[in-house]
Scaffold this motif. Structure first.
Motif, PDB file in Angstrom:
ATOM      1  N   ARG A 345       6.237  16.262   0.027  1.00  0.00           N
ATOM      2  CA  ARG A 345       4.780  16.338  -0.082  1.00  0.00           C
ATOM      3  C   ARG A 345       4.385  17.578  -0.874  1.00  0.00           C
ATOM      4  N   GLY A 346       3.339  17.431  -1.660  1.00  0.00           N
ATOM      5  CA  GLY A 346       2.872  18.562  -2.441  1.00  0.00           C
ATOM      6  C   GLY A 346       1.425  18.393  -2.848  1.00  0.00           C
ATOM      7  N   GLU A 347       0.858  19.461  -3.356  1.00  0.00           N
ATOM      8  CA  GLU A 347      -0.513  19.459  -3.843  1.00  0.00           C
ATOM      9  C   GLU A 347      -0.562  20.149  -5.199  1.00  0.00           C
ATOM     10  N   GLY A 348      -1.577  19.801  -5.974  1.00  0.00           N
ATOM     11  CA  GLY A 348      -1.907  20.550  -7.171  1.00  0.00           C
ATOM     12  C   GLY A 348      -3.248  21.209  -6.931  1.00  0.00           C
ATOM     13  N   ARG A 349      -3.318  22.525  -7.121  1.00  0.00           N
ATOM     14  CA  ARG A 349      -4.548  23.267  -6.848  1.00  0.00           C
ATOM     15  C   ARG A 349      -4.968  24.076  -8.070  1.00  0.00           C
ATOM     16  N   TRP A 350      -6.256  24.029  -8.367  1.00  0.00           N
ATOM     17  CA  TRP A 350      -6.833  24.900  -9.372  1.00  0.00           C
ATOM     18  C   TRP A 350      -7.464  26.094  -8.669  1.00  0.00           C
ATOM     19  N   HIS A 351      -7.342  27.269  -9.302  1.00  0.00           N
ATOM     20  CA  HIS A 351      -7.876  28.499  -8.720  1.00  0.00           C
ATOM     21  C   HIS A 351      -8.829  29.146  -9.724  1.00  0.00           C
ATOM     22  N   PRO A 352     -10.089  28.692  -9.767  1.00  0.00           N
ATOM     23  CA  PRO A 352     -11.066  29.307 -10.670  1.00  0.00           C
ATOM     24  C   PRO A 352     -11.300  30.779 -10.308  1.00  0.00           C
ATOM     25  N   THR A 353     -12.103  31.459 -11.127  1.00  0.00           N
ATOM     26  CA  THR A 353     -12.352  32.889 -10.922  1.00  0.00           C
ATOM     27  C   THR A 353     -12.908  33.171  -9.545  1.00  0.00           C
ATOM     28  N   ALA A 354     -13.880  32.383  -9.118  1.00  0.00           N
ATOM     29  CA  ALA A 354     -14.470  32.586  -7.788  1.00  0.00           C
ATOM     30  C   ALA A 354     -13.550  31.976  -6.732  1.00  0.00           C
ATOM     31  N   PRO A 355     -13.084  32.764  -5.760  1.00  0.00           N
ATOM     32  CA  PRO A 355     -12.136  32.246  -4.753  1.00  0.00           C
ATOM     33  C   PRO A 355     -12.633  31.010  -4.021  1.00  0.00           C
ATOM     34  N   HIS A 356     -13.940  30.950  -3.764  1.00  0.00           N
ATOM     35  CA  HIS A 356     -14.447  29.809  -2.996  1.00  0.00           C
ATOM     36  C   HIS A 356     -14.457  28.522  -3.814  1.00  0.00           C
ATOM     37  N   ASP A 357     -14.199  28.631  -5.126  1.00  0.00           N
ATOM     38  CA  ASP A 357     -14.169  27.444  -5.977  1.00  0.00           C
ATOM     39  C   ASP A 357     -12.797  26.784  -6.013  1.00  0.00           C
ATOM     40  N   GLU A 358     -11.793  27.390  -5.387  1.00  0.00           N
ATOM     41  CA  GLU A 358     -10.457  26.798  -5.352  1.00  0.00           C
ATOM     42  C   GLU A 358     -10.522  25.399  -4.747  1.00  0.00           C
ATOM     43  N   PHE A 359      -9.818  24.460  -5.349  1.00  0.00           N
ATOM     44  CA  PHE A 359      -9.832  23.110  -4.795  1.00  0.00           C
ATOM     45  C   PHE A 359      -8.530  22.380  -5.106  1.00  0.00           C
ATOM     46  N   VAL A 360      -8.207  21.418  -4.259  1.00  0.00           N
ATOM     47  CA  VAL A 360      -7.043  20.545  -4.447  1.00  0.00           C
ATOM     48  C   VAL A 360      -7.472  19.374  -5.319  1.00  0.00           C
ATOM     49  N   TYR A 361      -6.784  19.170  -6.431  1.00  0.00           N
ATOM     50  CA  TYR A 361      -7.126  18.041  -7.298  1.00  0.00           C
ATOM     51  C   TYR A 361      -6.066  16.943  -7.263  1.00  0.00           C
ATOM     52  N   LEU A 362      -4.891  17.261  -6.681  1.00  0.00           N
ATOM     53  CA  LEU A 362      -3.803  16.291  -6.675  1.00  0.00           C
ATOM     54  C   LEU A 362      -3.051  16.361  -5.352  1.00  0.00           C
ATOM     55  N   GLU A 363      -2.765  15.214  -4.790  1.00  0.00           N
ATOM     56  CA  GLU A 363      -1.872  15.102  -3.634  1.00  0.00           C
ATOM     57  C   GLU A 363      -0.759  14.134  -4.021  1.00  0.00           C
ATOM     58  N   TYR A 364       0.482  14.516  -3.750  1.00  0.00           N
ATOM     59  CA  TYR A 364       1.571  13.626  -4.126  1.00  0.00           C
ATOM     60  C   TYR A 364       2.603  13.518  -3.020  1.00  0.00           C
ATOM     61  N   ASN A 365       3.239  12.370  -2.979  1.00  0.00           N
ATOM     62  CA  ASN A 365       4.321  12.094  -2.038  1.00  0.00           C
ATOM     63  C   ASN A 365       5.496  11.555  -2.839  1.00  0.00           C
ATOM     64  N   LEU A 366       6.649  12.159  -2.653  1.00  0.00           N
ATOM     65  CA  LEU A 366       7.856  11.718  -3.356  1.00  0.00           C
ATOM     66  C   LEU A 366       8.470  10.543  -2.609  1.00  0.00           C
ATOM     67  N   ASP A 367       8.603   9.418  -3.298  1.00  0.00           N
ATOM     68  CA  ASP A 367       9.123   8.199  -2.676  1.00  0.00           C
ATOM     69  C   ASP A 367      10.608   7.999  -2.946  1.00  0.00           C
ATOM     70  N   THR A 368      11.003   8.038  -4.203  1.00  0.00           N
ATOM     71  CA  THR A 368      12.409   7.825  -4.564  1.00  0.00           C
ATOM     72  C   THR A 368      12.789   8.773  -5.681  1.00  0.00           C
ATOM     73  N   ILE A 369      14.088   9.047  -5.793  1.00  0.00           N
ATOM     74  CA  ILE A 369      14.566   9.876  -6.897  1.00  0.00           C
ATOM     75  C   ILE A 369      16.010   9.503  -7.206  1.00  0.00           C
ATOM     76  N   THR A 370      16.338   9.490  -8.483  1.00  0.00           N
ATOM     77  CA  THR A 370      17.691   9.218  -8.956  1.00  0.00           C
ATOM     78  C   THR A 370      18.060  10.304  -9.949  1.00  0.00           C
ATOM     79  N   TYR A 371      19.236  10.873  -9.801  1.00  0.00           N
ATOM     80  CA  TYR A 371      19.700  11.879 -10.739  1.00  0.00           C
ATOM     81  C   TYR A 371      20.648  11.269 -11.769  1.00  0.00           C
ATOM     82  N   THR A 372      20.486  11.726 -13.023  1.00  0.00           N
ATOM     83  CA  THR A 372      21.277  11.256 -14.148  1.00  0.00           C
ATOM     84  C   THR A 372      21.338   9.729 -14.178  1.00  0.00           C
ATOM     85  N   PRO A 373      20.152   9.056 -14.207  1.00  0.00           N
ATOM     86  CA  PRO A 373      20.153   7.589 -14.286  1.00  0.00           C
ATOM     87  C   PRO A 373      20.560   7.138 -15.679  1.00  0.00           C
TER      88      PRO A 373
END
Length: 397
Positions: A345-373
């Protein structure tokens, strides 16, 4: 909303197909059909019956999300309209259902056909994996971690990379939500990405999102150290088309982020200069071609829990320009993917100049992964923390 539209199309097609049985019944003399005043010969009864079978079959295939539904649909719309034209005064209303089917066929061509972003993504993945350095089979050892700061080495170690083959490429499937601003509505999405590592790494990312019930296609291409981001609404209306040095820099940060989160094993060979800051923070300076970016990594109990960079670029509201803005990706919920252990699980967050303007714009969940496919393996070899594959068929509507 998409599910509603799909089932609406299914109901219309099945109903439309069953109505064609009236023409077959009259043509074969099975029953008196008062709704059809024009005569229908037995030969035309065959046309009506064939239309009924093919159109109903199309509805069933759409309901089942069968990828070949468009073959039956293309045949069905032609045969159905021929039948309607033979009894136009009685059956012309059925043309509306055929127009709906035609629209669904058109959308499927635009979203999955050779000119679509989806098709371009697949072509580029094929090329990238074909050109990526082949796996040597050489296992990563403790000695390979010696040049890394202690926190980074422990992160690689806890990821399960030691004793496993070196990573030259990965394919990952994710899902989550995304939005343009703190006040925008969330859009759900599923995504797939392929990264290759080496002297000239690449990153290809495809996102299938939904905005107010309408499909949104997103394609990120970072190949040869040149990056683009393109977005289309309903696979037709271009909403975003960004390229240039700023985009190259933004995607370089994302590539560095992918290395740390999805492919810790690849950190040992990556062009990164490390600096230990304190007991829980390490700074990394990553160079890719003409771009050099910096990020501060935060660790807790041996796990990477945040990645913060001032070099990421935020897209303007109209998607035409990019500007630097502090960016972070908090991580959580580490789980095992076969022999590997990664944050799911992870988030993408932007941090504008004003601290109170910080917000989450992306939420992601990793479902599957393959290495060297392999270039032709698709997702079949993907592993996930729940043992069952979470891959989804492409939407047909």
């Amino acid at each position: 909303m998409r599910a509603f539209l799909r089932w609406f199309v299914v109901v219309v097609l099945v109903g439309h197909g069953l109505i064609h049985l009236l023409g077959a019944a009259k043509g074969f003399g099975w029953a008196e059909v008062e709704a059809l005043t024009e005569p229908i010969e037995p030969a035309l009864g065959v046309v009506w019956l064939t239309a009924a079978i093919v159109v109903v079959a199309t509805g069933v295939l759409v309901a089942a999300r069968n990828r070949m539904w468009w073959v039956a649909g293309a045949a069905g719309v032609v045969i159905s309209q021929i039948a309607i034209l033979t009894s136009w005064s009685d059956a012309r209303t059925g043309t509306l259902a055929n127009l709906l089917l035609l629209a669904a066929l058109g959308y499927t061509f635009l979203s999955h056909g050779p000119t679509s972003y989806r098709a371009e993504y697949r072509r580029r993945v094929q090329a990238a994996l074909s050109e990526s350095p082949p796996g040597t089979g050489t296992a990563l050892t403790e000695a390979d971690l010696a040049h890394l700061p202690g926190l980074v080495a422990e992160h690689v170690r806890r990821s399960g990379a030691v004793g496993q083959p070196r990573v030259t490429a990965l394919r990952a499937n994710i899902h989550g939500r995304i939005r343009a601003s703190a006040t925008s509505r969330w859009m759900t999405y599923t995504g797939e990405q392929v990264n290759t590592f080496g002297p000239a790494p690449s990153r290809l990312f495809w996102m299938d999102a939904t905005m107010v019930g309408l499909p949104v296609d997103v394609l990120h291409v970072f190949v040869g150290r040149t990056a683009t981001m393109r977005v289309k609404l309903c696979s037709v209306l271009r909403m975003v088309n960004v390229a240039g040095p700023e985009m190259d820099r933004a995607e370089t940060v994302t590539l560095f982020n992918d290395l740390c989160i999805l492919a810790p094993a690849a950190l040992i060979d990556a062009p990164i200069v490390w600096q230990s800051l304190d007991d829980s923070h390490v700074r990394g300076v990553f160079t890719n071609g003409a771009q050099t970016v910096t990020a501060d990594l935060t660790f807790r109990d041996g796990d990477l829990v945040d990645f913060i960079s001032d070099d990421r670029m935020s897209t303007s509201s109209d998607g035409s320009t990019l500007s630097p803005q502090p960016w972070s990706t908090p991580l959580s919920d580490y789980r095992s993917f076969g022999t590997r252990r990664l944050a799911t699980r992870g988030e993408g967050r932007w941090h504008p100049t004003a601290p109170h303007d910080e917000f989450v714009y992306l939420e992601y969940n990793l479902d599957t992964i393959t290495y060297t496919p392999s270039a032709t393996a698709g997702d079949g070899g993907a592993i996930n923390p729940h043992s069952a594959s979470t891959r989804q068929l492409p939407r047909v509507i």
